[in-house]
Design a protein around this motif. Structure first.
Motif, PDB file in Angstrom:
ATOM      1  N   GLU A 118     -44.655 -19.679  -5.794  1.00  0.00           N
ATOM      2  CA  GLU A 118     -44.951 -19.182  -4.478  1.00  0.00           C
ATOM      3  C   GLU A 118     -46.590 -19.598  -4.012  1.00  0.00           C
ATOM      4  OE1 GLU A 118     -42.867 -18.560  -2.413  1.00  0.00           O
ATOM      5  OE2 GLU A 118     -41.329 -17.674  -3.897  1.00  0.00           O
ATOM      6  N   PHE A 137     -42.777  -6.807  -5.506  1.00  0.00           N
ATOM      7  CA  PHE A 137     -43.096  -8.208  -4.571  1.00  0.00           C
ATOM      8  C   PHE A 137     -44.345  -7.857  -3.579  1.00  0.00           C
ATOM      9  CE2 PHE A 137     -42.018 -10.405  -0.478  1.00  0.00           C
ATOM     10  CZ  PHE A 137     -41.425 -11.615  -1.322  1.00  0.00           C
ATOM     11  N   GLN A 148     -32.364 -15.054  -6.227  1.00  0.00           N
ATOM     12  CA  GLN A 148     -33.437 -14.599  -6.843  1.00  0.00           C
ATOM     13  C   GLN A 148     -33.914 -13.317  -6.535  1.00  0.00           C
ATOM     14  OE1 GLN A 148     -36.757 -16.945  -4.863  1.00  0.00           O
ATOM     15  NE2 GLN A 148     -38.230 -16.645  -6.712  1.00  0.00           N
ATOM     16  N   HIS A 157     -42.638 -23.584   4.632  1.00  0.00           N
ATOM     17  CA  HIS A 157     -42.638 -22.813   3.546  1.00  0.00           C
ATOM     18  C   HIS A 157     -41.499 -23.086   2.287  1.00  0.00           C
ATOM     19  CE1 HIS A 157     -43.807 -19.552   0.545  1.00  0.00           C
ATOM     20  NE2 HIS A 157     -42.563 -19.447   0.330  1.00  0.00           N
ATOM     21  N   GLU A 158     -40.199 -23.035   3.208  1.00  0.00           N
ATOM     22  CA  GLU A 158     -38.970 -23.081   2.415  1.00  0.00           C
ATOM     23  C   GLU A 158     -38.929 -24.723   2.102  1.00  0.00           C
ATOM     24  OE1 GLU A 158     -38.373 -20.507   1.300  1.00  0.00           O
ATOM     25  OE2 GLU A 158     -38.931 -19.275   2.826  1.00  0.00           O
ATOM     26  N   HIS A 180     -41.126 -25.707  -0.989  1.00  0.00           N
ATOM     27  CA  HIS A 180     -40.513 -25.207  -2.259  1.00  0.00           C
ATOM     28  C   HIS A 180     -39.813 -26.216  -2.860  1.00  0.00           C
ATOM     29  CE1 HIS A 180     -41.358 -21.178  -3.355  1.00  0.00           C
ATOM     30  NE2 HIS A 180     -40.813 -20.585  -2.065  1.00  0.00           N
ATOM     31  N   TYR A 206     -48.629 -15.361  -3.644  1.00  0.00           N
ATOM     32  CA  TYR A 206     -48.480 -16.248  -2.450  1.00  0.00           C
ATOM     33  C   TYR A 206     -49.921 -16.670  -1.986  1.00  0.00           C
ATOM     34  CZ  TYR A 206     -43.787 -15.013  -1.459  1.00  0.00           C
ATOM     35  OH  TYR A 206     -42.372 -14.824  -1.799  1.00  0.00           O
ATOM     36  N   ARG A 216     -34.545  -7.626   7.349  1.00  0.00           N
ATOM     37  CA  ARG A 216     -35.518  -8.344   6.769  1.00  0.00           C
ATOM     38  C   ARG A 216     -36.675  -7.368   6.077  1.00  0.00           C
ATOM     39  NH1 ARG A 216     -39.951 -12.939   9.141  1.00  0.00           N
ATOM     40  NH2 ARG A 216     -40.889 -13.364   7.205  1.00  0.00           N
ATOM     41  N   LEU A 223     -42.546 -20.537   8.302  1.00  0.00           N
ATOM     42  CA  LEU A 223     -41.446 -20.297   7.538  1.00  0.00           C
ATOM     43  C   LEU A 223     -40.675 -21.485   6.708  1.00  0.00           C
ATOM     44  CD1 LEU A 223     -39.736 -17.942   6.237  1.00  0.00           C
ATOM     45  CD2 LEU A 223     -38.331 -18.302   8.121  1.00  0.00           C
ATOM     46  N   PHE A 267     -34.610 -11.524   3.485  1.00  0.00           N
ATOM     47  CA  PHE A 267     -36.102 -12.334   3.119  1.00  0.00           C
ATOM     48  C   PHE A 267     -36.028 -12.893   4.631  1.00  0.00           C
ATOM     49  CE2 PHE A 267     -34.773 -11.470  -1.236  1.00  0.00           C
ATOM     50  CZ  PHE A 267     -36.047 -10.924  -1.633  1.00  0.00           C
ATOM     51  N   GLY A 268     -37.445 -13.474   4.610  1.00  0.00           N
ATOM     52  CA  GLY A 268     -37.550 -14.531   5.719  1.00  0.00           C
ATOM     53  C   GLY A 268     -36.695 -16.021   5.614  1.00  0.00           C
ATOM     54  N   GLY A 269     -36.937 -16.316   4.336  1.00  0.00           N
ATOM     55  CA  GLY A 269     -36.334 -17.628   3.983  1.00  0.00           C
ATOM     56  C   GLY A 269     -35.929 -17.610   2.354  1.00  0.00           C
ATOM     57  N   MET A 270     -35.098 -18.507   1.939  1.00  0.00           N
ATOM     58  CA  MET A 270     -34.786 -18.585   0.830  1.00  0.00           C
ATOM     59  C   MET A 270     -34.582 -20.167   0.441  1.00  0.00           C
ATOM     60  SD  MET A 270     -34.639 -17.465  -2.481  1.00  0.00           S
ATOM     61  CE  MET A 270     -34.511 -18.578  -3.779  1.00  0.00           C
ATOM     62  N   GLU A 271     -35.425 -20.808  -0.553  1.00  0.00           N
ATOM     63  CA  GLU A 271     -35.319 -22.205  -0.900  1.00  0.00           C
ATOM     64  C   GLU A 271     -34.235 -22.820  -1.509  1.00  0.00           C
ATOM     65  OE1 GLU A 271     -37.290 -19.786  -2.075  1.00  0.00           O
ATOM     66  OE2 GLU A 271     -38.120 -20.483  -4.153  1.00  0.00           O
TER      67      GLU A 271
HETATM   68  N1  BES Z   1     -38.433 -17.478  -2.949  1.00  0.00           N
HETATM   69  C1  BES Z   1     -38.962 -16.873  -1.774  1.00  0.00           C
HETATM   70  C2  BES Z   1     -38.195 -15.373  -1.729  1.00  0.00           C
HETATM   71  C3  BES Z   1     -38.183 -14.644  -2.831  1.00  0.00           C
HETATM   72  C4  BES Z   1     -39.218 -14.444  -3.463  1.00  0.00           C
HETATM   73  C5  BES Z   1     -36.923 -14.030  -3.290  1.00  0.00           C
HETATM   74  C6  BES Z   1     -39.096 -13.463  -4.752  1.00  0.00           C
HETATM   75  C7  BES Z   1     -36.884 -12.950  -4.272  1.00  0.00           C
HETATM   76  C8  BES Z   1     -37.901 -13.114  -4.918  1.00  0.00           C
HETATM   77  C9  BES Z   1     -39.103 -17.278  -0.552  1.00  0.00           C
HETATM   78  O1  BES Z   1     -39.498 -18.654  -0.406  1.00  0.00           O
HETATM   79  C10 BES Z   1     -40.008 -16.607   0.425  1.00  0.00           C
HETATM   80  O2  BES Z   1     -41.248 -16.677  -0.132  1.00  0.00           O
HETATM   81  N2  BES Z   1     -39.995 -16.212   1.464  1.00  0.00           N
HETATM   82  C11 BES Z   1     -40.751 -15.285   2.347  1.00  0.00           C
HETATM   83  C12 BES Z   1     -41.346 -16.612   3.293  1.00  0.00           C
HETATM   84  C13 BES Z   1     -42.812 -16.407   3.768  1.00  0.00           C
HETATM   85  C14 BES Z   1     -43.759 -16.199   2.805  1.00  0.00           C
HETATM   86  C15 BES Z   1     -43.146 -17.486   4.799  1.00  0.00           C
HETATM   87  C16 BES Z   1     -40.194 -14.281   2.884  1.00  0.00           C
HETATM   88  O3  BES Z   1     -39.003 -14.181   2.937  1.00  0.00           O
HETATM   89  O4  BES Z   1     -41.046 -13.547   3.585  1.00  0.00           O
END
Ligand code: BES
Ligand code: ZN
Length: 631
Positions: free
Chosen positions: A349, A407, A172, A326-327, A330, A412, A586, A323, A298-302
């Motif tokens: 998001e 971003f 992503q 959140h994932e 998704h 969000y 991150r 976190l 990133f923090g996480g990726m779903e």
């Molecule tokens: N899908 C996103 C990460 C992402 C978004 C990657 C757009 C590339 C483009 C993931 O679910 C996310 O939102 N991660 C956040 C988590 C947080 C909001 C809890 C992050 O990585 O900070």
């Protein structure tokens, strides 16, 4: 913060889509800028970030066969793409690629003619394949570049165990094309199989069916039977072990982190259960976590069935597990119902952030929910203060821009706030039912903002015309800022923190006399994030001595404190700041620090030194996002 009258805001939104509107972004490509200038209005559903042609030939399935060559830092092999011909006269299959070395294209063992266009700096190079009549499957033999934007190759020294290399992908938004030639658009959904060859001692995992008991022999097979968009295709390879957390949940991590991760995230199974209970059955079989090295950007990726997670949230006290909520969320909002284009990212998001708060409330209670909601709202208002108007619109115009460069918290937190307002207007029970139906109605579809609005119109709005109105919904989605009268979250617990902060700032109470015994991470973040821009040396020293903030082992608290340290040039924290910047990749945690440091010559020199040391270990996205601050 801006409070715009809705008519003014509407006018701005219209201007945002008009050919006269200008942008200050430096990431414009000339071709895209021309397109923007000549376009009369943005077209809903058009993916401006893919050069592929799914309206003519649509890829439906991939068979990957790849070998990970850690010495050459290349994935080498082939992908076979199965597609449907949608236009009777179509004779060309167009795929997205970036920095791929295409060796051959064949169908039934026979070579097909192809051309690779000159690359567009943001979109990559279109691969055009001549498809003879009757052919619906082609095989592309290729290898990736060591600099692929969606792949990070880590040396053993950059892992927790220090013995084995590690690889992970991050597709992503538009990076799948850097490791697979495909139609890299979220409106193209594919099923896939994969054969992955690795060094024998390593384990490969994917966003697919993973068998925790698979023999570790360097040959791994995967199947993803549900159609997913390309940005959810993911692969990781490393010295990974598995530990179950519940019946359907478990964690993959390097051995050194496995137990700590399983303990930190032990509530994942409960999160899965409450989410299913509230929003309908989980569609993806298992839900596992993969803990990445700290360079994960990133923090996480779903990634479906296997969320990729930064190790920086393993705090020891479950304080950062929203976190995971959140994932996991998704799996409904994003992976089951997907944004059709990156303009519609807020459908992924915003819904996910709304669900995250709800899951956290169900698992950890109302007080924690309220605190997290206030912190999220404060992040949102900070972004609203900093961003240009156009970037505050949920259905954002991204033409000519790389989605990575835009971003922010808008999709969000503004998205979540909008849904919370709908919830409050129609009542929680009604809104939950609406969401269950929404997830069912659009399951395994990729939808636009306009399709969502039309659905809302014919469901919730039709049933509750007395409580909802179209203009208000339009204002939320198509205009900048936060609509006046939005449901601003509050927390009683934080009122005490405001008091403690002001007593300290006025000198009435010494830092060491503040009773912080019951404070959780949320209180600390609220306490620190709301300090005035400038503090005296004596105040900084008093805070640090009383609470040892420079050495905080919680990465979020450390981040907030280091931001204060940089703004006030509090040098005793700089050694920690340096090690923080070189050990974490991150982006959300390091970018604001680089940005703040870059505001003074001395700060910039410091940032440059840290960046140069960290760069070999940073992910390509983190390098790209921060190199501008140290030039
Ligand atoms: N899908 C996103 C990460 C992402 C978004 C990657 C757009 C590339 C483009 C993931 O679910 C996310 O939102 N991660 C956040 C988590 C947080 C909001 C809890 C992050 O990585 O900070
Ligand atoms: Zn997300």
């Amino acid at each position: 913060m801006k409070k715009l009258l809705s008519s003014v805001a509407m006018a701005l939104a219209v201007a945002a889509c008009s050919p006269q509107s200008t942008t200050t972004e430096s990431s414009q490509t000339p071709a895209a800028a021309t397109e923007r200038a000549s376009a009369s209005a943005i077209k809903s559903g058009v993916d401006y970030h893919s050069q592929s042609n799914p309206d003519q030939m649509k890829v439906t399935h991939l068979d990957l066969d790849l070998t990970a060559d850690f010495d050459a830092k290349r994935l080498i092999g082939s992908v076979t793409l199965t597609f449907d011909k949608l236009a009777a006269d179509a004779s060309e299959l167009v795929l997205d690629t970036r920095d791929l070395d295409i060796q051959s294209v064949t169908a039934n063992g026979k070579a097909l003619a192809f051309t690779l266009d000159d690359p567009d700096p943001e979109l990559g190079a279109a691969l055009r394949i001549d498809v003879p009549d009757g052919v619906n499957k082609v095989t592309v033999a290729y290898q990736t570049s060591p600099q692929a934007s969606g792949v990070q190759w880590l040396t053993p020294a950059q892992t927790a165990g220090k013995q084995h290399p590690f690889l992970f992908t991050q597709a992503q938004a538009v990076h799948a094309r850097s490791f697979i030639p495909l139609q890299d658009s979220p409106q193209v959904r594919v099923t896939y199989t994969a054969k992955i060859n690795t060094p024998a001692e390593l384990l490969a995992v994917m966003s697919a069916s993973n068998d925790p008991d698979t023999p570790r022999d360097g040959e791994y097979d995967f199947t993803m039977p549900q159609p997913i968009p390309s940005y959810l295709i993911a692969l990781a390879i490393g010295d990974l072990q598995f530990k179950a957390m519940g019946e359907r949940t478990g964690v993959y991590a390097e051995p050194a982190l496995l137990d700590a991760a399983a303990e930190e995230f032990e509530d994942t199974e409960s999160m899965l259960e409450v989410t299913e209970h509230t929003y309908g059955a989980y569609s993806w079989d298992r839900y596992d976590l993969l803990i990445l090295p700290p360079s994960f950007p990133f923090g996480g990726m779903e990634n479906p069935r296997l969320s990729f997670i930064t190790p920086t949230v393993i705090a020891g006290d479950k304080s950062l597990v929203s976190l995971i909520a959140h994932e996991l969320a998704h799996s409904w909002s994003g992976n089951t119902v997907t944004n059709a284009t990156w303009r519609d990212l807020w459908l992924n998001e915003g819904f996910t952030t709304y669900l995250t708060y709800r899951i956290m409330e169900m698992v950890y209670g109302h007080d924690r929910f309220r605190k997290e909601a206030v912190l999220g709202y404060q992040d949102l208002t900070a972004d609203i203060d900093a961003l240009p108007d156009n970037d505050e619109i949920l259905a954002i115009d991204l033409r000519g821009r790389n989605p990575d460069d835009v971003f922010s918290d808008i999709p969000y937190e503004k998205g979540a706030l909008f849904l919370r307002e709908l919830e409050q207007k129609v009542g929680r029970e009604t809104f939950d039912k609406f969401l269950v139906n929404y997830f069912k109605h659009f399951a395994f579809k990729s939808i636009t903002t306009d399709e969502f609005v039309a659905y809302l119109d014919s469901t919730l709005l039709a049933d509750h015309a007395d409580k909802l109105d179209k203009d208000r919904i339009h204002e939320w989605i198509f205009t900048p800022g936060i609509p006046a009268g939005a449901p601003v979250p509050t927390s009683d617990a934080f009122e005490l923190i405001d008091q403690a902060r002001s007593n300290f700032l006025s000198g009435e109470v010494l830092a060491s006399s503040i009773n912080t015994q019951s404070w959780t991470v949320h209180e600390w973040l609220y306490f620190l994030n709301n300090m005035p821009e400038s503090l005296t040396d004596a105040q900084l020293v008093a805070l640090d001595e009383a609470f040892n903030l420079t050495q905080s082992s919680n990465n979020e608290i450390a981040h907030s404190w280091l931001m204060i340290a940089v703004k006030n040039e509090y040098k005793p924290a700089y050694e920690r700041l340096y090690s923080y910047l070189v050990s974490i990749g991150r982006n959300k945690l390091v970018k604001p620090l680089y940005q703040e440091l870059s505001k003074t010559a001395e700060g910039k020199a410091f940032a440059k030194k840290a960046f140069e040391e960290a760069k070999p270990g940073y992910h390509p996205l983190t390098v790209k996002a921060n190199e501008g601050f140290v030039e």
